[in-house]
Design an enzyme around this catalytic site. Structure first.
Site, PDB file in Angstrom:
ATOM      1  N   GLU A   1       0.842  -1.211   0.000  1.00  6.99           N
ATOM      2  CA  GLU A   1       0.000   0.000   0.000  1.00  6.99           C
ATOM      3  C   GLU A   1       0.874   1.257   0.000  1.00  6.99           C
ATOM      4  O   GLU A   1       0.561   2.242  -0.670  1.00  6.99           O
ATOM      5  CB  GLU A   1      -0.933   0.031   1.218  1.00  6.99           C
ATOM      6  CG  GLU A   1      -1.907  -1.123   1.307  1.00  6.99           C
ATOM      7  CD  GLU A   1      -2.827  -1.238   0.096  1.00  6.99           C
ATOM      8  OE1 GLU A   1      -3.030  -0.238  -0.610  1.00  6.99           O
ATOM      9  OE2 GLU A   1      -3.318  -2.350  -0.141  1.00  6.99           O
TER      10      GLU A   1
ATOM     11  N   TRP B   1       1.847   1.786  -3.435  1.00  9.81           N
ATOM     12  CA  TRP B   1       0.791   2.455  -4.225  1.00  9.81           C
ATOM     13  C   TRP B   1       0.904   3.968  -4.070  1.00  9.81           C
ATOM     14  O   TRP B   1       0.745   4.733  -5.013  1.00  9.81           O
ATOM     15  CB  TRP B   1      -0.602   2.025  -3.751  1.00  9.81           C
ATOM     16  CG  TRP B   1      -1.126   0.787  -4.415  1.00  9.81           C
ATOM     17  CD1 TRP B   1      -1.238  -0.448  -3.858  1.00  9.81           C
ATOM     18  CD2 TRP B   1      -1.641   0.677  -5.762  1.00  9.81           C
ATOM     19  NE1 TRP B   1      -1.776  -1.322  -4.777  1.00  9.81           N
ATOM     20  CE2 TRP B   1      -2.031  -0.657  -5.945  1.00  9.81           C
ATOM     21  CE3 TRP B   1      -1.779   1.580  -6.817  1.00  9.81           C
ATOM     22  CZ2 TRP B   1      -2.574  -1.123  -7.156  1.00  9.81           C
ATOM     23  CZ3 TRP B   1      -2.316   1.123  -8.014  1.00  9.81           C
ATOM     24  CH2 TRP B   1      -2.702  -0.212  -8.183  1.00  9.81           C
TER      25      TRP B   1
ATOM     26  N   TRP C   1     -19.776  12.378 -20.018  1.00 10.80           N
ATOM     27  CA  TRP C   1     -20.338  12.066 -18.704  1.00 10.80           C
ATOM     28  C   TRP C   1     -21.657  12.810 -18.529  1.00 10.80           C
ATOM     29  O   TRP C   1     -21.881  13.845 -19.158  1.00 10.80           O
ATOM     30  CB  TRP C   1     -19.356  12.461 -17.600  1.00 10.80           C
ATOM     31  CG  TRP C   1     -18.029  11.771 -17.697  1.00 10.80           C
ATOM     32  CD1 TRP C   1     -16.872  12.295 -18.198  1.00 10.80           C
ATOM     33  CD2 TRP C   1     -17.723  10.426 -17.306  1.00 10.80           C
ATOM     34  NE1 TRP C   1     -15.852  11.366 -18.129  1.00 10.80           N
ATOM     35  CE2 TRP C   1     -16.343  10.213 -17.591  1.00 10.80           C
ATOM     36  CE3 TRP C   1     -18.449   9.382 -16.754  1.00 10.80           C
ATOM     37  CZ2 TRP C   1     -15.701   9.005 -17.337  1.00 10.80           C
ATOM     38  CZ3 TRP C   1     -17.804   8.176 -16.494  1.00 10.80           C
ATOM     39  CH2 TRP C   1     -16.445   7.993 -16.785  1.00 10.80           C
TER      40      TRP C   1
ATOM     41  N   ASN D   1     -10.759   2.515   2.567  1.00  4.38           N
ATOM     42  CA  ASN D   1     -10.328   2.354   1.172  1.00  4.38           C
ATOM     43  C   ASN D   1     -11.316   1.551   0.331  1.00  4.38           C
ATOM     44  O   ASN D   1     -11.625   1.913  -0.803  1.00  4.38           O
ATOM     45  CB  ASN D   1      -8.948   1.692   1.133  1.00  4.38           C
ATOM     46  CG  ASN D   1      -8.457   1.526  -0.299  1.00  4.38           C
ATOM     47  OD1 ASN D   1      -8.339   2.492  -1.035  1.00  4.38           O
ATOM     48  ND2 ASN D   1      -8.211   0.281  -0.704  1.00  4.38           N
TER      49      ASN D   1
ATOM     50  N   TRP E   1     -15.925  11.717 -13.160  1.00  2.00           N
ATOM     51  CA  TRP E   1     -15.136  11.358 -11.978  1.00  2.00           C
ATOM     52  C   TRP E   1     -14.448  12.576 -11.377  1.00  2.00           C
ATOM     53  O   TRP E   1     -14.159  12.608 -10.174  1.00  2.00           O
ATOM     54  CB  TRP E   1     -14.099  10.280 -12.336  1.00  2.00           C
ATOM     55  CG  TRP E   1     -13.187  10.648 -13.460  1.00  2.00           C
ATOM     56  CD1 TRP E   1     -13.389  10.424 -14.784  1.00  2.00           C
ATOM     57  CD2 TRP E   1     -11.926  11.339 -13.373  1.00  2.00           C
ATOM     58  NE1 TRP E   1     -12.350  10.927 -15.531  1.00  2.00           N
ATOM     59  CE2 TRP E   1     -11.436  11.490 -14.692  1.00  2.00           C
ATOM     60  CE3 TRP E   1     -11.172  11.836 -12.323  1.00  2.00           C
ATOM     61  CZ2 TRP E   1     -10.220  12.112 -14.975  1.00  2.00           C
ATOM     62  CZ3 TRP E   1      -9.958  12.460 -12.589  1.00  2.00           C
ATOM     63  CH2 TRP E   1      -9.502  12.589 -13.909  1.00  2.00           C
TER      64      TRP E   1
ATOM     65  N   TRP F   1      -9.313   7.738  -8.110  1.00  2.00           N
ATOM     66  CA  TRP F   1     -10.498   8.081  -8.920  1.00  2.00           C
ATOM     67  C   TRP F   1     -10.358   7.583 -10.355  1.00  2.00           C
ATOM     68  O   TRP F   1     -11.293   7.019 -10.932  1.00  2.00           O
ATOM     69  CB  TRP F   1     -10.748   9.600  -8.891  1.00  2.00           C
ATOM     70  CG  TRP F   1     -11.650   9.923  -7.748  1.00  2.00           C
ATOM     71  CD1 TRP F   1     -11.273  10.357  -6.505  1.00  2.00           C
ATOM     72  CD2 TRP F   1     -13.068   9.753  -7.702  1.00  2.00           C
ATOM     73  NE1 TRP F   1     -12.375  10.475  -5.699  1.00  2.00           N
ATOM     74  CE2 TRP F   1     -13.490  10.120  -6.412  1.00  2.00           C
ATOM     75  CE3 TRP F   1     -14.026   9.328  -8.621  1.00  2.00           C
ATOM     76  CZ2 TRP F   1     -14.825  10.069  -6.023  1.00  2.00           C
ATOM     77  CZ3 TRP F   1     -15.361   9.281  -8.238  1.00  2.00           C
ATOM     78  CH2 TRP F   1     -15.748   9.654  -6.958  1.00  2.00           C
TER      79      TRP F   1
END
Ligand SMILES: Cc1cc2nc3c(=O)[nH]c(=O)nc-3n(C[C@H](O)[C@H](O)[C@H](O)COP(=O)(O)OP(=O)(O)OC[C@H]3O[C@@H](n4cnc5c(N)ncnc54)[C@H](O)[C@@H]3O)c2cc1C
Length: 459
Positions: free
Chosen positions: A273, A276, A305, A340, A358, A381
């Site tokens: 993590e 990440w 969108w 998360n 988004w 996102w």
């Protein structure tokens, strides 16, 4: 003459590379060391920084001020409106205090790097910039063709290799540079807000890190996806403003490596993590279009969108009629943090079920999160909206009902944040019957999924 350290999102005295070098410089030249932080409310508003994060910084600065004073370092809180005002402010400050050298840890986003370039040009003193925010700095990891990585797994492999080679250890807090000073209360740059039990200074962040690595990391593999459990470290807010460094996290984790294999497994997943976190910072550095509101996959910028304010508002307020989505969104609104797994579910819901851009969700998250960090938020996102670095195909769409059943099987988490559903059984809670005080689902997930896939297919 004076040496100066400029704190930004590195609000700690332990393992702070710029502070370490500034203290060394001041000591060898027998100079005083001063420290500044520059509040930029106008810039923060442009970046949608949440009031909670601003207040966390305010509290952390008060604590930092005291620690620095005990080491004989004068700290000042300066104020500018935006980054554009900083070069002049610093030029005046360095002139007034006869600063011979400025010491600062680098940041890697476009606006921040531009600001720092102008500062270097404008100041009449030497500027020293250090890599400190990440364990492996952007630019140090490139693939076999000399290109930046676009996918997490090969990045993580290369990251682990280089990290093992370097074996960087955290730096100690500098020894005192002079007589203890008496710190005055700092001026405030934001309104107080209720922060809850987040660490607000480096000592409490370090304590939380120690406790997590000692007592809870062994359960991380099993519990990290269950929002009803306190299964994750909750160190993100401390990492975002730099109360902790990722090197400190790694060193503490390695100190636990002699433990049984279950601990090692949890520790290894937790490390992934942290990787990440580094990955998304590298992505934002190498692909600055993502910082400018563009998709990582440029072709997905053509998606049309939906612009539906009522649905967007229902999502923000946790009134979509999908219990796990609503519970997550209410957790965010009430506490400034969201688990998360729920960030993934709620982000997927906005993009793939409501087909809303988004970027609206990304900004709303920033405006609420106490741990808001541009690169991680943008990366998360874009991952959820299938416009980003995710290697999975776009037709992977989360089903909010099955996600709820899987990750909150008894509905404990939902009951905590959606009290209207508190009396439902575990069987009922993920697809509630019609109720007076809870909305029916605002979309049909099956149809919404098909529409999302069609949007991507049409590209
Ligand atoms: C849509 C979306 C938005 C997000 N926005 C943010 C954000 O603004 N700030 C932020 O710090 N994280 C963000 N994340 C990542 C992640 O949700 C949080 O870091 C995590 O929930 C923080 O809780 P923790 O400290 O208990 O994490 P732990 O599980 O204990 O993880 C340890 C640390 O690793 C880092 N980390 C963990 N997961 C990720 C990840 N997927 N991406 C990047 N770093 C990670 C964080 O610094 C975290 O504190 C986002 C994820 C998604 C899907």
């Amino acid at each position: 003459m004076t040496s100066l350290i400029w704190f930004r999102n590195d609000l700690r005295t332990h393992d702070n590379t710029a502070l370490h070098h500034a203290a060394q410089h001041a000591r060898t030249r027998n100079e005083a060391l001063r420290a500044v932080f520059i509040a930029t409310p106008g810039q923060w508003q442009q970046h949608a920084m949440s009031p909670r994060q601003q207040y966390l910084m305010q509290s952390a600065l008060q604590a930092l001020h005291q620690t620095l004073a005990s080491c004989g370092i004068t700290f000042e809180l300066l104020q500018a409106d935006t980054f554009a005002d900083i070069p002049e402010l610093l030029a005046d400050y360095t002139q007034k205090h006869k600063v011979s050298a400025l010491f600062t840890n680098r940041e890697y986003l476009v606006n921040e790097m531009q600001r720092d370039e102008i500062v270097t040009e404008k100041l009449n003193c030497t500027c020293h910039w250090y890599h400190d925010r990440l364990i492996i700095e952007p630019g140090a990891l490139l693939n076999g063709s000399g290109q930046p990585y676009k996918v997490y797994t090969p990045f993580a492999k290369a990251w682990r290799r280089l990290c093992a080679e370097r074996q960087a250890q955290p730096l100690k807090r500098p020894r005192s540079l002079g007589e203890k000073l008496t710190p005055k209360k700092l001026p405030s740059f934001c309104e107080p807000v209720e922060l809850g039990d987040w660490p607000q200074n480096e000592d409490s962040a370090l304590k939380q890190l120690r406790n997590f690595c000692r007592e809870r990391v062994q359960d991380y593999a099993r519990k990290r996806d269950l929002p009803a459990e306190p299964g994750t470290s909750r160190l993100s807010a401390a990492l975002a403003i730099g109360l902790l460094s990722p090197r400190q996290c790694l060193a503490r984790l390695q100190a636990e490596q002699d433990s049984p294999s279950e601990t090692a497994n949890g520790a290894d997943i937790w490390l992934s993590e942290l990787i990440w976190r580094e990955f998304y910072q590298h992505v934002a550095y190498h692909f600055p279009r993502v910082v400018k509101g563009k998709a990582f996959k440029p072709e997905t910028d053509a998606i049309r969108w939906r612009d539906d304010d009522a649905d967007f508002q229902a999502w923000c307020e946790g009134r979509t009629g999908f219990p796990i989505v609503d519970a997550g969104m209410r957790q965010l609104r009430q506490t400034g943090w969201m688990h998360n797994r729920l960030r993934m579910i709620t982000a997927s819901f906005l993009a793939k079920d409501l087909h809303i851009d988004w970027r609206r969700g990304e900004r709303y998250f920033m405006s609420q999160l106490i741990d808001g960090e541009f690169a991680a938020n943008n990366g998360g996102w874009q991952w959820a909206a299938s416009t980003g670095t995710d290697a999975a195909p776009y037709f992977r769409v989360f089903n909010p009902t099955t996600q709820g059943k899987r990750f909150d099987p008894d509905g404990h988490f939902i009951r905590r944040y959606v009290p209207e559903l508190a009396d439902l059984t575990a069987r009922e809670i993920h697809s509630p019957p019609s109720l007076d005080n809870y909305p029916a689902p605002i979309v049909d997930h099956k149809l919404a999924r098909e529409h999302a896939i069609a949007l991507f297919k049409a590209l």
